[in-house]
Design a protein around this motif. Structure first.
Motif, PDB file in Angstrom:
ATOM      1  N   VAL A  98       7.345  -1.433 -15.011  1.00 35.55           N
ATOM      2  CA  VAL A  98       7.089  -2.558 -14.105  1.00 35.55           C
ATOM      3  C   VAL A  98       8.378  -2.976 -13.398  1.00 35.55           C
ATOM      4  CG1 VAL A  98       6.328  -4.966 -13.979  1.00 35.55           C
ATOM      5  CG2 VAL A  98       5.113  -3.350 -15.450  1.00 35.55           C
ATOM      6  N   GLU A  99       9.490  -2.930 -14.106  1.00 32.39           N
ATOM      7  CA  GLU A  99      10.763  -3.284 -13.468  1.00 32.39           C
ATOM      8  C   GLU A  99      11.142  -2.254 -12.398  1.00 32.39           C
ATOM      9  OE1 GLU A  99      12.923  -5.669 -17.170  1.00 32.39           O
ATOM     10  OE2 GLU A  99      13.120  -3.496 -16.984  1.00 32.39           O
ATOM     11  N   TRP A 100      10.807  -0.984 -12.622  1.00 35.88           N
ATOM     12  CA  TRP A 100      11.044   0.017 -11.586  1.00 35.88           C
ATOM     13  C   TRP A 100      10.139  -0.232 -10.384  1.00 35.88           C
ATOM     14  CZ3 TRP A 100      15.191   2.616 -10.996  1.00 35.88           C
ATOM     15  CH2 TRP A 100      15.941   3.042 -12.077  1.00 35.88           C
ATOM     16  N   TYR A 101       8.892  -0.676 -10.631  1.00 31.76           N
ATOM     17  CA  TYR A 101       8.019  -1.076  -9.518  1.00 31.76           C
ATOM     18  C   TYR A 101       8.693  -2.162  -8.685  1.00 31.76           C
ATOM     19  CZ  TYR A 101       4.081   1.222 -11.932  1.00 31.76           C
ATOM     20  OH  TYR A 101       3.244   2.113 -12.539  1.00 31.76           O
ATOM     21  N   LEU A 102       9.307  -3.119  -9.365  1.00 32.72           N
ATOM     22  CA  LEU A 102       9.953  -4.230  -8.662  1.00 32.72           C
ATOM     23  C   LEU A 102      11.154  -3.747  -7.852  1.00 32.72           C
ATOM     24  CD1 LEU A 102       9.967  -7.274  -8.191  1.00 32.72           C
ATOM     25  CD2 LEU A 102      11.384  -7.527 -10.239  1.00 32.72           C
ATOM     26  N   VAL A 103      11.917  -2.818  -8.407  1.00 34.70           N
ATOM     27  CA  VAL A 103      13.061  -2.264  -7.672  1.00 34.70           C
ATOM     28  C   VAL A 103      12.574  -1.560  -6.409  1.00 34.70           C
ATOM     29  CG1 VAL A 103      14.916  -0.559  -7.745  1.00 34.70           C
ATOM     30  CG2 VAL A 103      14.499  -2.039  -9.720  1.00 34.70           C
ATOM     31  N   SER A 129       9.908 -12.321   8.694  1.00 37.47           N
ATOM     32  CA  SER A 129      10.432 -11.887   7.400  1.00 37.47           C
ATOM     33  C   SER A 129       9.598 -12.444   6.255  1.00 37.47           C
ATOM     34  CB  SER A 129      11.891 -12.334   7.249  1.00 37.47           C
ATOM     35  OG  SER A 129      12.705 -11.746   8.242  1.00 37.47           O
ATOM     36  N   GLY A 130       9.154 -13.699   6.412  1.00 39.67           N
ATOM     37  CA  GLY A 130       8.325 -14.296   5.362  1.00 39.67           C
ATOM     38  C   GLY A 130       7.015 -13.548   5.169  1.00 39.67           C
ATOM     39  N   PHE A 131       6.376 -13.168   6.260  1.00 34.57           N
ATOM     40  CA  PHE A 131       5.133 -12.401   6.163  1.00 34.57           C
ATOM     41  C   PHE A 131       5.353 -11.095   5.397  1.00 34.57           C
ATOM     42  CE2 PHE A 131       3.302 -14.488  10.196  1.00 34.57           C
ATOM     43  CZ  PHE A 131       2.555 -15.375   9.433  1.00 34.57           C
ATOM     44  N   ARG A 132       6.451 -10.443   5.660  1.00 35.46           N
ATOM     45  CA  ARG A 132       6.673  -9.119   5.078  1.00 35.46           C
ATOM     46  C   ARG A 132       7.098  -9.214   3.612  1.00 35.46           C
ATOM     47  NH1 ARG A 132       8.619  -5.689  10.410  1.00 35.46           N
ATOM     48  NH2 ARG A 132       7.092  -6.694  11.771  1.00 35.46           N
ATOM     49  N   VAL A 133       7.844 -10.228   3.291  1.00 36.88           N
ATOM     50  CA  VAL A 133       8.175 -10.450   1.878  1.00 36.88           C
ATOM     51  C   VAL A 133       6.903 -10.784   1.095  1.00 36.88           C
ATOM     52  CG1 VAL A 133       9.411 -11.951   0.271  1.00 36.88           C
ATOM     53  CG2 VAL A 133      10.554 -11.125   2.335  1.00 36.88           C
ATOM     54  N   PHE A 134       6.068 -11.641   1.664  1.00 36.70           N
ATOM     55  CA  PHE A 134       4.805 -12.015   1.018  1.00 36.70           C
ATOM     56  C   PHE A 134       3.924 -10.789   0.791  1.00 36.70           C
ATOM     57  CE2 PHE A 134       0.293 -13.040   1.759  1.00 36.70           C
ATOM     58  CZ  PHE A 134       0.042 -13.860   0.672  1.00 36.70           C
ATOM     59  N   TYR A 135       3.782  -9.957   1.812  1.00 36.70           N
ATOM     60  CA  TYR A 135       2.932  -8.772   1.685  1.00 36.70           C
ATOM     61  C   TYR A 135       3.484  -7.801   0.643  1.00 36.70           C
ATOM     62  CZ  TYR A 135       0.796  -4.303   2.896  1.00 36.70           C
ATOM     63  OH  TYR A 135       0.156  -3.094   2.844  1.00 36.70           O
ATOM     64  N   GLY A 136       4.802  -7.614   0.626  1.00 36.22           N
ATOM     65  CA  GLY A 136       5.398  -6.694  -0.335  1.00 36.22           C
ATOM     66  C   GLY A 136       5.130  -7.103  -1.765  1.00 36.22           C
ATOM     67  N   PHE A 137       5.288  -8.401  -2.064  1.00 40.25           N
ATOM     68  CA  PHE A 137       5.089  -8.844  -3.446  1.00 40.25           C
ATOM     69  C   PHE A 137       3.608  -8.935  -3.809  1.00 40.25           C
ATOM     70  CE2 PHE A 137       9.532 -10.339  -3.034  1.00 40.25           C
ATOM     71  CZ  PHE A 137      10.042  -9.722  -4.165  1.00 40.25           C
ATOM     72  N   ILE A 138       2.733  -9.199  -2.831  1.00 42.32           N
ATOM     73  CA  ILE A 138       1.299  -9.137  -3.111  1.00 42.32           C
ATOM     74  C   ILE A 138       0.904  -7.720  -3.504  1.00 42.32           C
ATOM     75  CG2 ILE A 138      -0.970  -9.182  -1.992  1.00 42.32           C
ATOM     76  CD1 ILE A 138      -0.110 -11.892  -2.869  1.00 42.32           C
ATOM     77  N   PHE A 170       2.855  -5.551  -4.830  1.00 44.22           N
ATOM     78  CA  PHE A 170       3.442  -5.323  -6.155  1.00 44.22           C
ATOM     79  C   PHE A 170       2.551  -5.884  -7.252  1.00 44.22           C
ATOM     80  CE2 PHE A 170       5.925  -7.538  -9.476  1.00 44.22           C
ATOM     81  CZ  PHE A 170       6.405  -6.433 -10.174  1.00 44.22           C
ATOM     82  N   PHE A 171       2.075  -7.107  -7.077  1.00 39.69           N
ATOM     83  CA  PHE A 171       1.229  -7.720  -8.114  1.00 39.69           C
ATOM     84  C   PHE A 171      -0.103  -6.988  -8.252  1.00 39.69           C
ATOM     85  CE2 PHE A 171       3.895 -11.593  -7.217  1.00 39.69           C
ATOM     86  CZ  PHE A 171       4.498 -11.614  -8.464  1.00 39.69           C
ATOM     87  N   ILE A 172      -0.666  -6.524  -7.137  1.00 38.97           N
ATOM     88  CA  ILE A 172      -1.906  -5.747  -7.223  1.00 38.97           C
ATOM     89  C   ILE A 172      -1.650  -4.440  -7.974  1.00 38.97           C
ATOM     90  CG2 ILE A 172      -3.621  -4.479  -5.876  1.00 38.97           C
ATOM     91  CD1 ILE A 172      -3.351  -6.595  -3.711  1.00 38.97           C
ATOM     92  N   GLY A 173      -0.509  -3.800  -7.710  1.00 42.34           N
ATOM     93  CA  GLY A 173      -0.176  -2.569  -8.408  1.00 42.34           C
ATOM     94  C   GLY A 173       0.001  -2.768  -9.897  1.00 42.34           C
ATOM     95  N   THR A 220      -3.035   2.105   0.258  1.00 44.33           N
ATOM     96  CA  THR A 220      -2.016   3.144   0.249  1.00 44.33           C
ATOM     97  C   THR A 220      -0.643   2.549  -0.038  1.00 44.33           C
ATOM     98  OG1 THR A 220      -3.292   4.463   1.824  1.00 44.33           O
ATOM     99  CG2 THR A 220      -0.958   4.981   1.590  1.00 44.33           C
ATOM    100  N   ALA A 221      -0.357   1.382   0.528  1.00 42.42           N
ATOM    101  CA  ALA A 221       0.935   0.742   0.271  1.00 42.42           C
ATOM    102  C   ALA A 221       1.095   0.410  -1.211  1.00 42.42           C
ATOM    103  CB  ALA A 221       1.067  -0.525   1.119  1.00 42.42           C
ATOM    104  N   THR A 222       0.012  -0.080  -1.836  1.00 39.66           N
ATOM    105  CA  THR A 222       0.069  -0.392  -3.265  1.00 39.66           C
ATOM    106  C   THR A 222       0.251   0.870  -4.089  1.00 39.66           C
ATOM    107  OG1 THR A 222      -1.370  -2.301  -2.903  1.00 39.66           O
ATOM    108  CG2 THR A 222      -1.163  -1.496  -5.158  1.00 39.66           C
TER     109      THR A 222
END
Length: 520
Positions: free
Chosen positions: A224-229, A426-435, A437-440, A192-194
């Motif tokens: 893709v850039e909007w996904y990143l934003v 914070s590191g865990f949450r940054v890691f999860y957010g970008f993972i 993003f890449f899956i999406g 769901t997050a993805t």
């Protein structure tokens, strides 16, 4: 008459060895449960039995007052203390000051979202009668299983099940419970997050196009850039420490979900319907494909009712004592939330199908509104609608990601035996957010697979709670309660398999070319 020493007066008479039923309070404290109505309550032993009027009568008033106060304290917070320090370090159980309002906000934020917008797609395959019937049955079925989860939160003496997987382990066993519950709950949270990143990023792009119009620069941001934003905004908001701290975000998510759901169906029914509209269910070239299409449509209906994987976690944020158990405010908040959920889902499904019929695109009612009426509706209203969707996606990302954050930090604290520092968290949450993003980016069709997602995760909502009730509460064998829950549970498993097959067939049949938004 010669008085006996006070020490003899309050001595505890010998009692048989009887185990004391207990419940666990939020801080890990245990308190006695009320005596069962079966049997003679006068002979039932409790930790405060010796502080009864019979033993207090010969004691002086000061001592009596002390013991009465002690009795009230013991009944309120429990007589034994067993703290679990790890619970105080984790995002789900770090704060225990939740209430019925927080429960309503969280349940509403988790229960209404982008999945409601594709309900008219299911109606296009089911038609009026079967569409309304299936949606009504699914609503009351999931409301019953939610009640089961709320009641089972403190069903076993001396234990609070703070997470869905913990309850599954108690019902099905340590290993089988993990196998049955871990995949669908993680899939619901992470998947769901993805999907929210995909939908939120694409909606931001549409919002930008509507607001700027022809004045936009010649080199706009790519999808893709909007996904990143959008992912960056999610990561910033995810720095809030625990589930109770995002209650304000859940309130924003709930308000925006109710608002844009209402705006979407009101704007749709207020416009002139397409001239070639039809309400006959979409036909398929063969009987087999018709069956699979119906199964996929029912999977979409099932996917509309998500959020049960968060029920235990939401209830875990509330204090619980002998006199004020957590299930009371939780159920009060859940009833309010699901009243508003019904007020969102049913009008969107019925109004959307009435406005577009079987011309409904696979992306849902928001896609149809943009495709059919983008030139008829004021640009400001369309922009507000899309902006509300963005706010709702940002809020929903936080509550669906919280169980994953909790799992990360539980692994860290169990290995290090200390709480996460702010940098580790914070590191865990940054890691999860970008993972996510890449899956999406790698799976951009994920947000369109509502039927498949509904089939795979259906047991969490419709089947497992019924099995858990039978295995934990143990109703009388062959009673109505016993038969009812077993039948509902196995029906849920059968529907899960059928809807998953229908979702796979729909995915293959469409060639994986589905997109949630298809703007002109």
């Amino acid at each position: 008459m010669e008085e006996r020493p006070e020490t003899e007066l309050i001595s505890i008479p010998a009692t048989p060895r009887v185990s004391t039923p207990e419940i666990l309070t939020p801080s890990g404290q245990r308190s006695p449960r009320p005596a069962s109505k079966e049997g003679r309550s006068s002979t039932a032993w409790t930790p405060t039995s010796f502080i009864s009027p019979r033993f207090l009568s010969p004691i002086g008033t000061p001592m009596k007052r002390v013991l009465i106060n002690m009795k009230g304290y013991l009944e309120e917070v429990g007589h034994l203390t067993k703290l679990n320090p790890q619970d105080a370090w984790l995002p789900i159980t770090e704060s225990r000051n939740g209430n019925a309002h927080y429960a309503a906000f969280h349940n509403l934020n988790a229960g209404v979202g982008f999945q409601a917008l594709v309900l008219p797609v299911a109606f296009a395959f089911l038609g009026w009668s079967w569409g309304i019937l299936s949606l009504t049955i699914a609503y009351f079925w999931q409301l019953y299983t939610l009640w089961i989860l709320v009641q089972l939160h403190e069903a076993v003496p001396g234990k609070r099940y703070n997470r869905y997987v913990e309850l599954a382990q108690a019902a099905f066993g340590e290993r089988l419970g993990v196998w049955l519950a871990l995949f669908p709950t993680v899939y619901l949270s992470a998947g769901t997050a993805t999907a929210l990143i995909l939908i939120g990023g694409e909606t931001m792009k549409l919002f930008f196009q509507i607001v700027c119009g022809p004045l936009c620069s010649s080199n706009p941001l790519t999808t893709v850039e909007w996904y990143l934003v959008f992912t960056s905004l999610c990561i910033v908001l995810s720095q809030l420490p625990n589930l109770n701290s995002i209650a304000g975000l859940s309130l924003i998510g709930a308000v925006t979900a109710i608002t844009y759901s209402t705006m979407v169906w009101v704007l749709s029914v207020s416009q002139q319907r397409p001239p070639s509209i039809s309400y006959q269910p979409l036909s398929s070239p063969s009987f087999t494909s018709s069956v699979f299409s119906v199964m996929n449509a029912l999977g979409i209906v099932a996917f509309a009712f998500r959020g049960h994987n968060l029920a235990m976690e939401i209830q875990a944020t509330m204090p619980s004592t002998f006199k004020h158990p957590a299930h009371v405010p939780m159920w009060r908040g859940a009833k309010v939330a699901y009243f508003f959920i019904a007020m969102c889902l049913f009008p969107v499904a019925i109004g959307g199908f009435w406005a577009y019929g079987n011309l409904m695109p696979s992306g849902g009612i928001l896609n149809a509104l943009y495709a059919f009426h983008s030139h008829d509706i004021p640009r400001g209203l369309l922009a507000i609608t899309f902006l509300l969707v963005v706010f709702n996606c940002l809020s929903s990302f936080q509550i669906y990601s919280m169980p994953v954050f909790d799992s990360f930090e539980a692994g860290y604290t169990s290995r290090t035996n200390r709480p996460c520092s702010i940098w580790v968290r914070s590191g865990f949450r940054v890691f999860y957010g970008f993972i996510s993003f890449f899956i999406g980016v790698a799976l951009p069709f994920l947000s369109s697979l509502a039927g498949l997602l509904g089939g795979l995760t259906l047991p969490v909502t419709f089947a497992y709670p019924c099995f858990m009730w039978v295995l934990i509460k143990k109703p009388m064998k062959y009673s109505f309660n016993w038969y009812f829950n077993w039948i509902l549970g196995w029906l849920g498993i059968a529907f899960s398999l059928a809807f998953s097959i229908g979702g796979v067939w729909s995915m293959v049949n469409s060639g994986l070319k589905l997109k949630f938004f298809k703007p002109n």
